[in-house]
Design a protein around this motif. Structure first.
Motif, PDB file in Angstrom:
ATOM      1  N   PRO A  13       0.823  -1.160   0.041  1.00 60.07           N
ATOM      2  CA  PRO A  13       0.223   0.029  -0.120  1.00 60.07           C
ATOM      3  C   PRO A  13       0.932   1.234   0.009  1.00 60.07           C
ATOM      4  O   PRO A  13       1.782   1.317   0.683  1.00 60.07           O
ATOM      5  CB  PRO A  13      -0.836  -0.193   1.188  1.00 60.07           C
ATOM      6  CG  PRO A  13      -0.981  -1.617   1.409  1.00 60.07           C
ATOM      7  CD  PRO A  13       0.430  -2.238   1.057  1.00 60.07           C
ATOM      8  N   GLY A  14       0.432   2.420  -0.873  1.00 64.15           N
ATOM      9  CA  GLY A  14       1.217   3.536  -0.925  1.00 64.15           C
ATOM     10  C   GLY A  14       2.178   3.312  -2.103  1.00 64.15           C
ATOM     11  O   GLY A  14       2.870   4.364  -2.346  1.00 64.15           O
ATOM     12  N   GLY A  15       2.539   2.070  -2.417  1.00 62.08           N
ATOM     13  CA  GLY A  15       3.574   1.988  -3.475  1.00 62.08           C
ATOM     14  C   GLY A  15       3.177   2.470  -4.854  1.00 62.08           C
ATOM     15  O   GLY A  15       2.011   2.447  -5.243  1.00 62.08           O
ATOM     16  N   PRO A  16       4.037   2.570  -5.970  1.00 59.94           N
ATOM     17  CA  PRO A  16       3.763   2.745  -7.229  1.00 59.94           C
ATOM     18  C   PRO A  16       3.884   1.157  -8.134  1.00 59.94           C
ATOM     19  O   PRO A  16       4.360   0.515  -7.500  1.00 59.94           O
ATOM     20  CB  PRO A  16       4.808   3.715  -7.718  1.00 59.94           C
ATOM     21  CG  PRO A  16       5.983   3.336  -6.795  1.00 59.94           C
ATOM     22  CD  PRO A  16       5.259   2.636  -5.440  1.00 59.94           C
ATOM     23  N   ARG A  66      -3.463   9.980  -9.160  1.00 59.22           N
ATOM     24  CA  ARG A  66      -2.881   8.802  -8.689  1.00 59.22           C
ATOM     25  C   ARG A  66      -2.828   8.074  -9.968  1.00 59.22           C
ATOM     26  O   ARG A  66      -1.624   7.193  -9.837  1.00 59.22           O
ATOM     27  CB  ARG A  66      -3.935   7.981  -7.935  1.00 59.22           C
ATOM     28  CG  ARG A  66      -4.001   8.377  -6.614  1.00 59.22           C
ATOM     29  CD  ARG A  66      -4.473   7.492  -5.658  1.00 59.22           C
ATOM     30  NE  ARG A  66      -5.440   6.682  -6.144  1.00 59.22           N
ATOM     31  CZ  ARG A  66      -5.688   5.256  -6.068  1.00 59.22           C
ATOM     32  NH1 ARG A  66      -4.781   4.413  -6.008  1.00 59.22           N
ATOM     33  NH2 ARG A  66      -6.873   4.699  -6.530  1.00 59.22           N
ATOM     34  N   ASP A  83       0.012   5.275  -8.690  1.00 59.45           N
ATOM     35  CA  ASP A  83       0.812   5.646  -7.508  1.00 59.45           C
ATOM     36  C   ASP A  83       0.035   5.781  -6.487  1.00 59.45           C
ATOM     37  O   ASP A  83      -1.369   5.620  -6.585  1.00 59.45           O
ATOM     38  CB  ASP A  83       1.318   7.055  -7.799  1.00 59.45           C
ATOM     39  CG  ASP A  83       2.477   7.423  -8.887  1.00 59.45           C
ATOM     40  OD1 ASP A  83       2.209   8.313  -9.834  1.00 59.45           O
ATOM     41  OD2 ASP A  83       3.166   6.395  -8.805  1.00 59.45           O
ATOM     42  N   ASN A  84       0.325   5.893  -5.034  1.00 60.89           N
ATOM     43  CA  ASN A  84      -0.249   5.742  -3.844  1.00 60.89           C
ATOM     44  C   ASN A  84      -1.382   4.672  -3.875  1.00 60.89           C
ATOM     45  O   ASN A  84      -2.582   4.914  -3.747  1.00 60.89           O
ATOM     46  CB  ASN A  84      -0.749   7.224  -3.788  1.00 60.89           C
ATOM     47  CG  ASN A  84      -1.498   7.176  -2.477  1.00 60.89           C
ATOM     48  OD1 ASN A  84      -1.050   6.421  -1.333  1.00 60.89           O
ATOM     49  ND2 ASN A  84      -2.369   8.304  -2.077  1.00 60.89           N
ATOM     50  N   LEU A  85      -1.014   3.371  -4.274  1.00 59.05           N
ATOM     51  CA  LEU A  85      -1.729   2.379  -4.433  1.00 59.05           C
ATOM     52  C   LEU A  85      -2.370   2.005  -3.063  1.00 59.05           C
ATOM     53  O   LEU A  85      -1.863   1.990  -1.871  1.00 59.05           O
ATOM     54  CB  LEU A  85      -1.297   1.370  -5.147  1.00 59.05           C
ATOM     55  CG  LEU A  85      -0.940   1.300  -6.587  1.00 59.05           C
ATOM     56  CD1 LEU A  85      -0.074   0.288  -7.053  1.00 59.05           C
ATOM     57  CD2 LEU A  85      -2.342   1.286  -7.409  1.00 59.05           C
ATOM     58  N   THR A  86      -3.666   1.550  -3.190  1.00 60.44           N
ATOM     59  CA  THR A  86      -4.200   1.027  -1.868  1.00 60.44           C
ATOM     60  C   THR A  86      -4.827  -0.608  -2.139  1.00 60.44           C
ATOM     61  O   THR A  86      -5.040  -0.978  -3.330  1.00 60.44           O
ATOM     62  CB  THR A  86      -5.594   1.839  -1.369  1.00 60.44           C
ATOM     63  OG1 THR A  86      -6.713   1.470  -2.482  1.00 60.44           O
ATOM     64  CG2 THR A  86      -5.253   3.334  -1.625  1.00 60.44           C
ATOM     65  N   ASP A  89      -7.149  -1.167  -4.997  1.00 62.42           N
ATOM     66  CA  ASP A  89      -6.772  -1.170  -6.547  1.00 62.42           C
ATOM     67  C   ASP A  89      -6.508  -2.639  -6.952  1.00 62.42           C
ATOM     68  O   ASP A  89      -6.076  -2.954  -8.002  1.00 62.42           O
ATOM     69  CB  ASP A  89      -5.602  -0.242  -6.491  1.00 62.42           C
ATOM     70  CG  ASP A  89      -5.745   1.096  -6.437  1.00 62.42           C
ATOM     71  OD1 ASP A  89      -5.006   1.721  -5.527  1.00 62.42           O
ATOM     72  OD2 ASP A  89      -6.903   1.560  -7.047  1.00 62.42           O
TER      73      ASP A  89
END
Length: 122
Positions: A13-16, A66, A83-86, A89
């Motif tokens: 989480p939070g990564g690209p 994002r 970006d900023n994946l949760t 996604d």
């Protein structure tokens, strides 16, 4: 294959994460291109559409800031930069194409890649 995705996998989480779609040259140059992922009800949700000569024509509002798309014309390749994946996604992501207009409309896509899986977890 007319469209072939790659680049899926796992990310925290939070990564690209960046996905690629290689298209046949004719489709890349002349079709409306898009990225989709499944939505509730087994339909596919259009995330972003573009024409190579005109750029992005539609992007789903919640994804603005994002997700974006880059193109590499010498390789007939489209990239979906996320970006900023949760964890929300997490899904299969599909590259698609159509000849019909308008390209800003996410319906009537009839050329599909096989999809690539994205999993977001810690």
């Amino acid at each position: 294959a007319q469209l072939e995705e790659s680049g899926g996998g796992s990310a925290p989480p939070g990564g690209p994460l960046s996905l690629s779609c290689v298209a046949s040259k004719y489709i890349y140059d002349h079709y409306c291109l898009a990225w989709f992922r499944p939505a509730p009800g087994n339909e596919r949700e259009g995330l972003v559409t573009l024409r190579i000569t005109r750029g992005i024509l539609y992007i789903d509002d919640p994804l603005k800031g994002r997700f974006t798309v880059f193109q590499e014309n010498g390789k007939n390749t489209l990239y979906l930069q996320m970006d900023n994946l949760t964890p929300e996604d997490t899904d299969m992501y599909y590259c698609a194409a159509k000849q019909t207009s308008p390209c800003s409309d996410t319906t009537q896509f009839d050329v599909w890649g096989q999809g690539t899986q994205v999993t977001i977890s810690s």
